[in-house]
Structures are given as structure tokens and as C-alpha cells.
Design a protein around this motif. Structure first.
Motif, PDB file in Angstrom:
ATOM      1  N   MET A  80       1.027  -0.932  -0.359  1.00  0.00           N
ATOM      2  CA  MET A  80      -0.054  -0.094   0.132  1.00  0.00           C
ATOM      3  C   MET A  80       1.054   1.208   0.442  1.00  0.00           C
ATOM      4  O   MET A  80       1.639   1.257   0.638  1.00  0.00           O
ATOM      5  CB  MET A  80      -0.538   0.306   1.046  1.00  0.00           C
ATOM      6  N   ASP A  81       0.591   2.219  -0.891  1.00  0.00           N
ATOM      7  CA  ASP A  81       1.589   3.634  -0.727  1.00  0.00           C
ATOM      8  C   ASP A  81       1.085   3.916   0.783  1.00  0.00           C
ATOM      9  O   ASP A  81      -0.086   4.292   1.028  1.00  0.00           O
ATOM     10  CB  ASP A  81       1.216   4.145  -2.201  1.00  0.00           C
ATOM     11  N   HIS A  82       2.417   5.156   0.506  1.00  0.00           N
ATOM     12  CA  HIS A  82       1.866   5.751   2.208  1.00  0.00           C
ATOM     13  C   HIS A  82       2.119   7.623   1.736  1.00  0.00           C
ATOM     14  O   HIS A  82       2.402   7.612   0.080  1.00  0.00           O
ATOM     15  CB  HIS A  82       2.725   5.648   2.614  1.00  0.00           C
ATOM     16  N   ARG A  83       1.553   8.166   1.972  1.00  0.00           N
ATOM     17  CA  ARG A  83       0.957   9.736   2.379  1.00  0.00           C
ATOM     18  C   ARG A  83       1.846  10.436   3.514  1.00  0.00           C
ATOM     19  O   ARG A  83       2.030   9.965   4.491  1.00  0.00           O
ATOM     20  CB  ARG A  83       0.008  10.467   1.385  1.00  0.00           C
ATOM     21  N   GLN A  84       2.188  11.951   2.846  1.00  0.00           N
ATOM     22  CA  GLN A  84       2.436  12.780   4.154  1.00  0.00           C
ATOM     23  C   GLN A  84       0.952  12.791   4.891  1.00  0.00           C
ATOM     24  O   GLN A  84      -0.226  13.616   3.887  1.00  0.00           O
ATOM     25  CB  GLN A  84       3.159  13.582   3.984  1.00  0.00           C
ATOM     26  N   LEU A  85       0.994  13.005   6.231  1.00  0.00           N
ATOM     27  CA  LEU A  85      -0.493  14.015   6.644  1.00  0.00           C
ATOM     28  C   LEU A  85      -0.814  15.581   6.245  1.00  0.00           C
ATOM     29  O   LEU A  85       0.352  15.656   7.645  1.00  0.00           O
ATOM     30  CB  LEU A  85      -0.107  13.172   7.887  1.00  0.00           C
ATOM     31  N   GLY A  86      -0.973  15.404   6.064  1.00  0.00           N
ATOM     32  CA  GLY A  86      -1.201  17.129   5.270  1.00  0.00           C
ATOM     33  C   GLY A  86       0.757  17.869   5.656  1.00  0.00           C
ATOM     34  O   GLY A  86       1.154  17.173   4.590  1.00  0.00           O
ATOM     35  N   ARG A  87       0.894  18.404   6.351  1.00  0.00           N
ATOM     36  CA  ARG A  87       2.146  19.200   6.095  1.00  0.00           C
ATOM     37  C   ARG A  87       3.034  18.492   7.564  1.00  0.00           C
ATOM     38  O   ARG A  87       4.352  18.960   7.763  1.00  0.00           O
ATOM     39  CB  ARG A  87       2.378  21.005   6.286  1.00  0.00           C
ATOM     40  N   SER A  88       3.003  17.479   8.168  1.00  0.00           N
ATOM     41  CA  SER A  88       3.643  17.349   8.949  1.00  0.00           C
ATOM     42  C   SER A  88       4.788  16.812   8.529  1.00  0.00           C
ATOM     43  O   SER A  88       4.615  15.964   7.203  1.00  0.00           O
ATOM     44  CB  SER A  88       2.819  16.658   9.719  1.00  0.00           C
ATOM     45  N   GLY A  89       5.803  15.297   9.595  1.00  0.00           N
ATOM     46  CA  GLY A  89       6.233  14.628   9.156  1.00  0.00           C
ATOM     47  C   GLY A  89       5.843  12.840   9.043  1.00  0.00           C
ATOM     48  O   GLY A  89       6.565  12.175   8.767  1.00  0.00           O
ATOM     49  N   LEU A  90       4.325  13.208   9.530  1.00  0.00           N
ATOM     50  CA  LEU A  90       3.848  11.515  10.230  1.00  0.00           C
ATOM     51  C   LEU A  90       3.211  10.769   8.248  1.00  0.00           C
ATOM     52  O   LEU A  90       2.514  11.790   7.802  1.00  0.00           O
ATOM     53  CB  LEU A  90       2.882  12.358  10.969  1.00  0.00           C
ATOM     54  N   ARG A  91       4.279  10.085   8.606  1.00  0.00           N
ATOM     55  CA  ARG A  91       3.592   9.677   6.600  1.00  0.00           C
ATOM     56  C   ARG A  91       2.229   8.274   7.308  1.00  0.00           C
ATOM     57  O   ARG A  91       3.388   7.450   8.577  1.00  0.00           O
ATOM     58  CB  ARG A  91       4.837   8.332   5.970  1.00  0.00           C
ATOM     59  N   VAL A  92       1.574   8.217   6.522  1.00  0.00           N
ATOM     60  CA  VAL A  92       0.646   6.733   6.446  1.00  0.00           C
ATOM     61  C   VAL A  92      -0.197   6.941   5.376  1.00  0.00           C
ATOM     62  O   VAL A  92      -0.200   6.449   4.695  1.00  0.00           O
ATOM     63  CB  VAL A  92      -0.931   7.878   7.716  1.00  0.00           C
ATOM     64  N   SER A  93      -0.297   4.986   5.870  1.00  0.00           N
ATOM     65  CA  SER A  93      -1.276   4.518   4.590  1.00  0.00           C
ATOM     66  C   SER A  93      -2.395   5.063   4.162  1.00  0.00           C
ATOM     67  O   SER A  93      -3.309   5.643   4.661  1.00  0.00           O
ATOM     68  CB  SER A  93      -1.475   2.929   4.570  1.00  0.00           C
ATOM     69  N   ARG A  94      -2.396   5.330   3.055  1.00  0.00           N
ATOM     70  CA  ARG A  94      -3.690   5.492   2.143  1.00  0.00           C
ATOM     71  C   ARG A  94      -4.980   4.938   1.698  1.00  0.00           C
ATOM     72  O   ARG A  94      -5.743   6.172   1.585  1.00  0.00           O
ATOM     73  CB  ARG A  94      -3.379   6.188   0.559  1.00  0.00           C
ATOM     74  N   LEU A  95      -4.726   4.422   2.755  1.00  0.00           N
ATOM     75  CA  LEU A  95      -5.751   3.642   3.624  1.00  0.00           C
ATOM     76  C   LEU A  95      -6.435   3.807   4.831  1.00  0.00           C
ATOM     77  O   LEU A  95      -4.978   2.950   5.219  1.00  0.00           O
ATOM     78  CB  LEU A  95      -6.411   2.493   3.050  1.00  0.00           C
ATOM     79  N   ALA A  96      -7.262   3.999   5.689  1.00  0.00           N
ATOM     80  CA  ALA A  96      -6.528   3.982   7.264  1.00  0.00           C
ATOM     81  C   ALA A  96      -7.651   2.625   7.098  1.00  0.00           C
ATOM     82  O   ALA A  96      -8.990   2.799   6.581  1.00  0.00           O
ATOM     83  CB  ALA A  96      -7.017   4.887   7.975  1.00  0.00           C
ATOM     84  N   LEU A  97      -7.586   2.014   8.376  1.00  0.00           N
ATOM     85  CA  LEU A  97      -8.832   1.091   8.845  1.00  0.00           C
ATOM     86  C   LEU A  97      -9.522   2.290   9.729  1.00  0.00           C
ATOM     87  O   LEU A  97      -9.615   2.517  10.734  1.00  0.00           O
ATOM     88  CB  LEU A  97      -7.566   0.347   9.388  1.00  0.00           C
ATOM     89  N   GLY A  98     -10.700   2.260  10.308  1.00  0.00           N
ATOM     90  CA  GLY A  98     -12.556   2.564  11.069  1.00  0.00           C
ATOM     91  C   GLY A  98     -12.489   1.504  11.649  1.00  0.00           C
ATOM     92  O   GLY A  98     -12.709   0.200  11.261  1.00  0.00           O
ATOM     93  N   THR A  99     -12.598   1.467  12.948  1.00  0.00           N
ATOM     94  CA  THR A  99     -13.045   0.881  14.289  1.00  0.00           C
ATOM     95  C   THR A  99     -14.617   1.256  14.752  1.00  0.00           C
ATOM     96  O   THR A  99     -14.525   0.524  15.971  1.00  0.00           O
ATOM     97  CB  THR A  99     -11.947   0.737  14.716  1.00  0.00           C
ATOM     98  N   MET A 100     -15.917   2.374  14.291  1.00  0.00           N
ATOM     99  CA  MET A 100     -16.527   2.516  14.166  1.00  0.00           C
ATOM    100  C   MET A 100     -17.374   1.202  15.052  1.00  0.00           C
ATOM    101  O   MET A 100     -17.535   0.997  16.654  1.00  0.00           O
ATOM    102  CB  MET A 100     -17.444   3.008  14.055  1.00  0.00           C
ATOM    103  N   THR A 101     -17.273  -0.351  13.846  1.00  0.00           N
ATOM    104  CA  THR A 101     -17.772  -1.619  14.415  1.00  0.00           C
ATOM    105  C   THR A 101     -17.576  -2.952  15.621  1.00  0.00           C
ATOM    106  O   THR A 101     -18.221  -3.225  16.219  1.00  0.00           O
ATOM    107  CB  THR A 101     -18.980  -2.248  13.244  1.00  0.00           C
ATOM    108  N   TRP A 102     -16.328  -2.252  15.863  1.00  0.00           N
ATOM    109  CA  TRP A 102     -16.085  -3.063  15.999  1.00  0.00           C
ATOM    110  C   TRP A 102     -16.017  -2.673  17.743  1.00  0.00           C
ATOM    111  O   TRP A 102     -16.425  -2.019  18.703  1.00  0.00           O
ATOM    112  CB  TRP A 102     -13.923  -2.611  16.922  1.00  0.00           C
ATOM    113  N   GLY A 103     -16.541  -4.308  18.735  1.00  0.00           N
ATOM    114  CA  GLY A 103     -17.241  -3.989  19.503  1.00  0.00           C
ATOM    115  C   GLY A 103     -18.608  -3.977  19.848  1.00  0.00           C
ATOM    116  O   GLY A 103     -19.732  -4.474  20.549  1.00  0.00           O
ATOM    117  N   HIS A 104     -19.411  -4.555  18.399  1.00  0.00           N
ATOM    118  CA  HIS A 104     -20.994  -3.718  17.956  1.00  0.00           C
ATOM    119  C   HIS A 104     -20.816  -4.398  16.377  1.00  0.00           C
ATOM    120  O   HIS A 104     -20.530  -3.786  15.348  1.00  0.00           O
ATOM    121  CB  HIS A 104     -21.851  -2.299  18.036  1.00  0.00           C
ATOM    122  N   GLY A 105     -21.360  -5.487  16.366  1.00  0.00           N
ATOM    123  CA  GLY A 105     -21.497  -6.494  15.168  1.00  0.00           C
ATOM    124  C   GLY A 105     -19.925  -7.246  14.678  1.00  0.00           C
ATOM    125  O   GLY A 105     -19.620  -7.496  13.457  1.00  0.00           O
ATOM    126  N   THR A 106     -18.666  -6.708  15.317  1.00  0.00           N
ATOM    127  CA  THR A 106     -17.500  -7.338  14.769  1.00  0.00           C
ATOM    128  C   THR A 106     -16.835  -7.115  16.215  1.00  0.00           C
ATOM    129  O   THR A 106     -16.358  -6.750  17.347  1.00  0.00           O
ATOM    130  CB  THR A 106     -16.359  -5.700  14.073  1.00  0.00           C
TER     131      THR A 106
END
Length: 331
Positions: free
Chosen positions: A1-27
Motif C-alpha cells: 500500500m502506498d503511503h502519504r504525508q499527513l498534511g504538512r507534518s512529517g507523519l506518513r500514513v497508509s493511504r487507506l485507514a482502518l476504521g473501528t466504529m463497529t468493533w464491539g458492535h457487529g464486529t
């Protein structure tokens, strides 16, 4: 997976993020473990949760899985505070006391000594912004937080917070903002997206699949195992089950047929490659759904298809405004 800078910061993140809103309800925790493993194996790094998701159970599950399913130092943990968790003066809101209390609670549930990206879940009009931003600075200075962001801020709220942080050199900058953003929800392009671009803030779109509607699963009714059939989430999905949405879903499905892929992959590729987007936050109930989202990494929309989707989704939307050039970094 490709990675990108998060805004103008030095933090690089994967260009898809994993959301966890259903963890604990349905997951449950076993399904969550499978999701995290699939995401990590695909090269994903950014995992997003919140202290309010399932009353903190989502954070608890993630904490149990770190260093078991995926190494802690290979995952960027993002969580949020501000939402009302309990009664009492420190049970919610953006005051210094409430935020720092929420931070300690998140660290305890996540079993961590620091959070990589700590986000304000919403604007709190009852608290002076200076107090809220000072609390973020305290959190970073303490070593309990590395980077800070916001979520669900309007354009003027985002610009105000960013300006205050940038002009007071003792403050840590806002590096990200979460907003609902998809082919079905483009209102953020009116003010939030230009403000984020100008201030060098990365976009983390939530509900990038139009709350599931863009997958096409609701074209012929409500599948019994879908969020739309869940008593807790039906209204969440119903928001985008409109005539306009049906036209957009048809266009996405047509594009998918032409490209030999899924509507999910087309919709996700469109939002992933919008200007300023760092990583759409994809929440899946099952590992199968997440795998389909991860497969979108191989999809690149031809210019003609992208333009057609732009046109059909712009109908009844906000007028297009040019994105301003980025503001130079302050000395």
C-alpha cells in the motif's frame, strides 16, 4: 500500500485507514483481529478509533490486538475525545480537565503510553478555543500524544484553530481533519477542503463509501445482514438513500462494469485521489468487506471516468470553489 504525508507534518500514513466504529458492535474481537491482520499484511498503518465508540470497547479491543496481531511500532494509532462519555464535569467536552481525563482513559483502554494522532471529535462552543488548544499542547508536551487533529469542524472552525496554532510557536499544529466526504457528500469542498489545503492540513474522509450506499448493496432493497437492517445504524444509512444517490450509484456501477471491478473500488478510488486527501477511513463489519476495500489499491480511474463521476455527483451539490494555494509555513 502506498503511503502519504499527513498534511504538512512529517507523519506518513497508509493511504487507506482502518476504521473501528463497529468493533464491539457487529464486529467481535476475533473478526477485529482478522481485519487488523489483513490491513497490516496489505501495508496499512493508520487505525482510527474513538473513546465514544461502543463506550470505549473499540479502543479496548484495539489495545488487546496490538503486539498480538500487529506490532505496536508498525501501527499509527489514532483516537478521539470530546464526546460525552459519562456524567460529571470531566465526562465529556473540550475543556482542559475533560480532555486530559479522556486522554488518560484512552491510554488505559488502549494499553499504551502514547497516542500517535489524538483528535478533537467535535467543536465545543461552550469552551474557549484557547483552553482547548492549550490542552492539546499539554498532551503533546507530556509525551502522551505525538500529533493532533480535529474532526467534524466547519471551515471557519478549522481555519481559526489552525491559525491560532500556527501563529503561537509554543503550540503543536493541527495536522489533520476528519469530515464526511464521498461521491454522495461533497459539501466539505465548499469551505473545509480549501481551508485544510491552505493551512497544510491532511484530509481523513469518514464514510468514504457513502455509509455503504455506494457499494450498490441497497439498490434492490435492504440486505438483512447490512447496516441498513441494524436498528442502531438504519438511520445512519437512510441519510443517503435518496433519488440523487441512486443516480450516482448507477454511474459508479456503470464505471465498475467498464473497468471490470466493483462499485466499492471505484467509489473508494475516487475519494482516495481527491486533492488533499491523505487517507479515507474505511470501516468494515467483516474481513471480506475490508479485503474488497484493500483491493481498490490497484484501481486508477481514467480521466474520463473521473470527470463523469465528478459531474454526476456535483448535481444538487455546493458550487465548486477553487482550492487556494497552500499558505507558506510560518517562520
Amino acid at each position: 500500500m502506498d503511503h502519504r504525508q499527513l498534511g504538512r507534518s512529517g507523519l506518513r500514513v497508509s493511504r487507506l485507514a482502518l476504521g473501528t466504529m463497529t468493533w464491539g458492535h457487529g464486529t467481535d474481537i476475533n473478526e477485529a483481529a482478522d481485519q487488523l491482520a489483513a490491513f497490516h499484511d496489505a501495508g496499512g498503518t493508520l487505525v482510527d478509533t474513538a473513546d465514544i465508540y461502543q463506550d470505549g470497547h473499540s479502543e479496548h479491543i484495539l489495545g488487546e490486538l496490538l503486539d498480538t496481531v500487529a506490532a505496536r511500532d508498525e501501527i499509527i494509532v489514532a483516537t478521539k475525545a470530546v464526546a460525552r462519555r459519562t456524567a460529571g464535569p470531566f465526562g465529556g467536552g473540550a475543556s482542559r480537565g475533560a480532555l486530559l481525563t479522556a486522554l488518560d482513559g484512552s491510554l488505559r483502554r488502549l494499553q499504551l503510553d502514547h497516542i500517535d494522532l489524538w483528535q478533537l471529535h467535535a467543536w465545543d462552543p461552550s469552551v474557549p478555543l484557547d483552553e482547548t488548544l492549550a490542552a492539546l499542547e499539554s498532551a503533546v508536551a507530556s509525551g502522551k500524544v505525538r500529533y493532533v487533529g480535529v474532526s467534524n469542524y466547519t471551515g471557519w472552525q478549522l481555519a481559526t484553530a489552525a491559525t491560532l496554532q500556527q501563529t503561537r510557536h509554543t503550540r503543536t499544529p493541527v495536522v489533520s481533519t476528519q469530515l464526511e466526504y464521498s461521491l454522495l457528500e461533497r459539501a466539505g469542498e465548499h469551505e473545509v477542503v480549501p481551508a485544510a489545503h491552505y493551512h497544510g492540513i491532511g484530509l481523513l474522509p469518514w464514510a468514504p463509501l457513502g455509509r455503504g450506499v455506494l457499494t450498490g448493496k441497497y439498490r434492490n432493497g435492504t440486505p438483512p445482514d447490512s447496516r441498513g437492517a441494524d436498528a442502531h445504524l438504519a438511520r445512519y444509512v437512510e441519510h443517503h438513500r435518496t433519488e440523487r444517490a441512486a443516480r450516482i450509484v448507477q454511474a459508479v456501477s456503470t464505471a465498475a462494469d467498464g473497468l471490470g471491478t466493483s462499485p466499492l473500488a471505484v467509489a473508494l478510488a475516487w475519494i482516495r485521489d481527491r486533492p488533499g486527501v491523505a487517507a479515507p477511513v474505511v470501516g468494515a463489519r467483516t474481513t471480506t468487506q475490508l479485503t474488497m476495500a484493500l483491493d481498490s489499491e490497484d484501481i486508477h480511474l481514467p480521466a474520463a471516468i473521473q470527470a463523469a463521476l465528478d459531474d454526476v455527483s456535483a448535481e444538487d451539490s455546493v458550487p465548486h470553489l477553487p482550492i487556494p494555494p497552500p499558505q507558506p509555513a510560518l517562520e
